[in-house]
Design a protein around this motif. Sequence first.
Motif, PDB file in Angstrom:
ATOM      1  N   LEU A 109       0.535  -1.216   0.058  1.00 59.81           N
ATOM      2  CA  LEU A 109       0.242  -0.505   0.569  1.00 59.81           C
ATOM      3  C   LEU A 109       0.955   1.212   0.060  1.00 59.81           C
ATOM      4  O   LEU A 109       1.376   1.476   0.836  1.00 59.81           O
ATOM      5  CB  LEU A 109      -0.696   0.095   0.831  1.00 59.81           C
ATOM      6  N   GLY A 110       0.962   1.652  -0.987  1.00 64.28           N
ATOM      7  CA  GLY A 110       1.720   3.226  -1.048  1.00 64.28           C
ATOM      8  C   GLY A 110       0.588   4.425  -1.489  1.00 64.28           C
ATOM      9  O   GLY A 110       0.122   4.220  -1.223  1.00 64.28           O
ATOM     10  N   PHE A 111       0.950   5.703  -0.366  1.00 68.82           N
ATOM     11  CA  PHE A 111       0.756   6.265  -0.314  1.00 68.82           C
ATOM     12  C   PHE A 111       1.432   7.655  -0.959  1.00 68.82           C
ATOM     13  O   PHE A 111       2.923   8.031  -0.026  1.00 68.82           O
ATOM     14  CB  PHE A 111       0.363   6.810   1.041  1.00 68.82           C
ATOM     15  N   SER A 112       0.922   8.073  -2.009  1.00 70.08           N
ATOM     16  CA  SER A 112       1.896   9.530  -2.457  1.00 70.08           C
ATOM     17  C   SER A 112       3.270   9.356  -3.198  1.00 70.08           C
ATOM     18  O   SER A 112       2.892   8.443  -3.738  1.00 70.08           O
ATOM     19  CB  SER A 112       2.036  10.413  -1.114  1.00 70.08           C
ATOM     20  N   ILE A 113       4.555   9.920  -2.630  1.00 71.09           N
ATOM     21  CA  ILE A 113       5.367   9.452  -2.823  1.00 71.09           C
ATOM     22  C   ILE A 113       5.940   8.418  -2.796  1.00 71.09           C
ATOM     23  O   ILE A 113       6.475   6.990  -3.785  1.00 71.09           O
ATOM     24  CB  ILE A 113       6.672   9.941  -2.439  1.00 71.09           C
ATOM     25  N   GLY A 114       5.200   7.123  -2.337  1.00 71.66           N
ATOM     26  CA  GLY A 114       5.267   6.078  -1.416  1.00 71.66           C
ATOM     27  C   GLY A 114       5.110   4.732  -2.837  1.00 71.66           C
ATOM     28  O   GLY A 114       5.181   3.868  -2.936  1.00 71.66           O
ATOM     29  N   SER A 115       3.672   5.478  -3.393  1.00 72.73           N
ATOM     30  CA  SER A 115       2.981   5.120  -4.051  1.00 72.73           C
ATOM     31  C   SER A 115       3.653   5.080  -5.081  1.00 72.73           C
ATOM     32  O   SER A 115       3.722   4.499  -6.197  1.00 72.73           O
ATOM     33  CB  SER A 115       1.682   5.516  -4.602  1.00 72.73           C
ATOM     34  N   PHE A 116       4.293   6.285  -6.082  1.00 72.03           N
ATOM     35  CA  PHE A 116       5.696   5.806  -6.327  1.00 72.03           C
ATOM     36  C   PHE A 116       6.334   4.730  -6.533  1.00 72.03           C
ATOM     37  O   PHE A 116       6.619   3.998  -7.469  1.00 72.03           O
ATOM     38  CB  PHE A 116       6.276   7.188  -7.163  1.00 72.03           C
ATOM     39  N   VAL A 133      -1.992  -1.272  -4.015  1.00 67.38           N
ATOM     40  CA  VAL A 133      -3.081  -0.034  -3.254  1.00 67.38           C
ATOM     41  C   VAL A 133      -2.127   0.382  -3.529  1.00 67.38           C
ATOM     42  O   VAL A 133      -1.171   1.227  -2.839  1.00 67.38           O
ATOM     43  CB  VAL A 133      -3.443  -0.495  -1.825  1.00 67.38           C
ATOM     44  N   LEU A 134      -2.487   2.009  -4.312  1.00 69.77           N
ATOM     45  CA  LEU A 134      -1.667   3.291  -4.609  1.00 69.77           C
ATOM     46  C   LEU A 134      -3.181   4.014  -3.884  1.00 69.77           C
ATOM     47  O   LEU A 134      -3.805   4.130  -5.109  1.00 69.77           O
ATOM     48  CB  LEU A 134      -1.667   3.079  -6.532  1.00 69.77           C
ATOM     49  N   ALA A 135      -2.862   4.986  -3.700  1.00 67.96           N
ATOM     50  CA  ALA A 135      -3.642   5.623  -2.371  1.00 67.96           C
ATOM     51  C   ALA A 135      -2.879   7.118  -3.203  1.00 67.96           C
ATOM     52  O   ALA A 135      -1.273   7.409  -2.417  1.00 67.96           O
ATOM     53  CB  ALA A 135      -2.926   6.219  -1.198  1.00 67.96           C
ATOM     54  N   ASN A 236      -7.942   7.934  -4.119  1.00 68.09           N
ATOM     55  CA  ASN A 236      -7.580   9.451  -3.732  1.00 68.09           C
ATOM     56  C   ASN A 236      -9.108   9.469  -3.689  1.00 68.09           C
ATOM     57  O   ASN A 236      -9.732   9.250  -3.326  1.00 68.09           O
ATOM     58  CB  ASN A 236      -6.912   9.840  -5.333  1.00 68.09           C
ATOM     59  N   GLY A 237      -8.318  11.600  -2.383  1.00 70.61           N
ATOM     60  CA  GLY A 237      -9.539  12.040  -2.520  1.00 70.61           C
ATOM     61  C   GLY A 237      -9.931  12.672  -3.772  1.00 70.61           C
ATOM     62  O   GLY A 237      -9.200  13.762  -4.717  1.00 70.61           O
ATOM     63  N   ASP A 238     -11.209  14.007  -3.596  1.00 71.17           N
ATOM     64  CA  ASP A 238     -11.466  13.949  -5.077  1.00 71.17           C
ATOM     65  C   ASP A 238     -11.204  15.964  -4.848  1.00 71.17           C
ATOM     66  O   ASP A 238     -11.768  16.343  -5.416  1.00 71.17           O
ATOM     67  CB  ASP A 238     -13.103  14.547  -4.536  1.00 71.17           C
ATOM     68  N   SER A 239     -10.621  16.019  -3.651  1.00 66.62           N
ATOM     69  CA  SER A 239     -10.148  17.407  -3.359  1.00 66.62           C
ATOM     70  C   SER A 239      -8.876  17.611  -3.694  1.00 66.62           C
ATOM     71  O   SER A 239      -7.998  18.700  -2.884  1.00 66.62           O
ATOM     72  CB  SER A 239     -10.873  18.219  -2.535  1.00 66.62           C
ATOM     73  N   ASP A 240      -8.547  16.831  -3.801  1.00 68.52           N
ATOM     74  CA  ASP A 240      -6.937  16.926  -3.683  1.00 68.52           C
ATOM     75  C   ASP A 240      -5.616  17.333  -4.433  1.00 68.52           C
ATOM     76  O   ASP A 240      -5.428  18.129  -5.977  1.00 68.52           O
ATOM     77  CB  ASP A 240      -6.194  15.043  -3.624  1.00 68.52           C
ATOM     78  N   PRO A 241      -5.077  18.379  -3.604  1.00 69.94           N
ATOM     79  CA  PRO A 241      -4.031  19.860  -4.376  1.00 69.94           C
ATOM     80  C   PRO A 241      -2.654  19.162  -4.629  1.00 69.94           C
ATOM     81  O   PRO A 241      -2.279  19.736  -5.615  1.00 69.94           O
ATOM     82  CB  PRO A 241      -4.625  21.112  -3.568  1.00 69.94           C
ATOM     83  N   MET A 242      -1.941  18.345  -3.790  1.00 69.74           N
ATOM     84  CA  MET A 242      -0.974  17.827  -4.519  1.00 69.74           C
ATOM     85  C   MET A 242      -0.556  16.738  -5.644  1.00 69.74           C
ATOM     86  O   MET A 242       0.413  16.416  -6.612  1.00 69.74           O
ATOM     87  CB  MET A 242      -0.509  16.725  -3.207  1.00 69.74           C
ATOM     88  N   ILE A 243      -1.549  15.716  -5.074  1.00 71.29           N
ATOM     89  CA  ILE A 243      -1.663  14.980  -6.441  1.00 71.29           C
ATOM     90  C   ILE A 243      -3.469  15.105  -7.364  1.00 71.29           C
ATOM     91  O   ILE A 243      -4.087  14.011  -6.588  1.00 71.29           O
ATOM     92  CB  ILE A 243      -0.953  13.660  -6.140  1.00 71.29           C
ATOM     93  N   LEU A 244      -3.489  15.387  -7.992  1.00 73.56           N
ATOM     94  CA  LEU A 244      -4.819  16.181  -8.588  1.00 73.56           C
ATOM     95  C   LEU A 244      -5.473  14.237  -9.062  1.00 73.56           C
ATOM     96  O   LEU A 244      -5.147  13.781  -9.464  1.00 73.56           O
ATOM     97  CB  LEU A 244      -4.639  16.750  -9.592  1.00 73.56           C
ATOM     98  N   PRO A 245      -7.259  14.447  -8.778  1.00 67.50           N
ATOM     99  CA  PRO A 245      -7.712  12.868  -9.221  1.00 67.50           C
ATOM    100  C   PRO A 245      -7.605  12.984 -10.314  1.00 67.50           C
ATOM    101  O   PRO A 245      -7.827  11.335 -10.078  1.00 67.50           O
ATOM    102  CB  PRO A 245      -9.108  13.499  -7.901  1.00 67.50           C
TER     103      PRO A 245
END
Length: 287
Positions: A109-116, A133-135, A236-245
């Motif tokens: 399960l990778g989150f943000s840079i962890g998902s890369f 899982v890519l979050a 993802n979240g629908d309003s993510d400003p860091m990594i857009l949906p």
Amino acid sequence: MAGGYAALPNKRVSAANGVEYAYRDTGASAGTGAGTGAVPLVLFQHFRGNLDNWDPALIDALATGRRVVTFDNAGVGGSTGATPDTIEQMARDAIAFLAAMEFGQADLLGFSIGSFVAQQIALVRPAIVRRLVLASSAPKGAAGMHGWAAEVIGAVGTPHTTPEAYLDVFFARSASSLQAGREALRRMYARTDDRDTATTWATREAQYDAVCAWGIPEHALLERLCAIGVPVFVTNGDSDPMILPRYSYLLAGLIPDARLKIYPDSAHGFLFQHHAEFAADVGAFLG
């Protein structure tokens, strides 16, 4: 498990690459019901995050009936070594951790840079990965991913950040999302003893260099994703400003066996805000 993730001890394991990794393991404690013989779920952390930046409520929900392991990659938090400035080297370092833990196969399960990093492992060492899982994720070479927006840099990309800045990026502007963010922060900081070492500015600079290199636009690199042969859950979240949906939709369209879910009224930290729902969805996917 009494105390849950917030009470787990920090452990260390030495790998063949000379790095001593800091980690926490829900399957190493008596009475978890997780079973150490099953395929573990290994979590890959976000930019500048360490073991204490996981929401304990999320880990506890994920660990119901399953072994969950969190770790600091090389040079991050309590782990030794230097933080690489490429995702490719981060993946090699993570593979060394998995080998040191004697995980022949794991769910990632990778989150943000962890998902890369998790994507890269699935490509270069596919036999290790059972499910992925890519979050809050994006593929390498995607247009528009070369660095973050100025407001994101100002919030999380400076030497000294504030809880308010964290909330502004990780949670949506609604009252309900911001309240969920404050509650998540309280859970993260409830642990006072044996906290993990804070990430250094050098680590953050190296990680951001890696993010920028991953985001250099190169359309041909998107074709790499068709080589990911395991089932993938893209979220993802629908309003993510860091990594857009929109990058979640791109990933789900390019990976052969992918399913997608976008969580409402949430941003980069959607998995903390919707921790119960997200953990249930991940459990169903992994099961």
